[in-house]
Design an enzyme around this catalytic site. Structure first.
Site, short mmCIF file in Angstrom:
data_model
loop_
_atom_site.label_atom_id
_atom_site.label_comp_id
_atom_site.label_asym_id
_atom_site.label_seq_id
_atom_site.Cartn_x
_atom_site.Cartn_y
_atom_site.Cartn_z
N CYS A 10 1.03 -0.55 -0.60
CA CYS A 10 0.07 -0.47 0.25
C CYS A 10 0.66 1.46 -0.14
O CYS A 10 1.59 1.30 0.32
CB CYS A 10 -0.66 -0.26 1.20
N CYS A 13 3.53 1.06 2.94
CA CYS A 13 4.76 0.19 3.16
C CYS A 13 5.11 1.09 1.65
O CYS A 13 6.51 1.17 2.10
CB CYS A 13 3.65 -0.67 2.13
#
Length: 78
Positions: A10, A13
């Site tokens: 995501c 991340c």
């Protein structure tokens, strides 16, 4: 040094991975950034909240995006 970013891939991340790379580069530390998206591997680290930062197989942060300076502290360079 091997730095692992644990998470689904995501935005958080990705941001953590970019901050980790920036911190390592700024410190002149040759580091390999590895993204781990397999939930079985993430669970093997005991991580329940992502993104997580792992430095040389030691979990140093879970559940938040560290800033470049916070990652530098974890790398021991701040």
């Amino acid at each position: 040094m091997i730095i692992k970013i644990l998470g689904s891939g995501c935005k958080k991340c990705i941001a953590l991975g970019e901050n980790a790379k920036a911190a390592a580069d700024a410190a002149g530390i040759p580091a390999e950034i590895v993204k781990v998206t397999d939930y079985a591997q993430i669970a093997a680290y005991g991580v329940m909240s992502t993104p997580a930062l792992v430095i040389d197989d030691k979990v140093v942060s879970t559940g938040k995006v560290l800033t470049v300076s916070e990652v530098a502290e974890k790398l021991g360079t701040a």
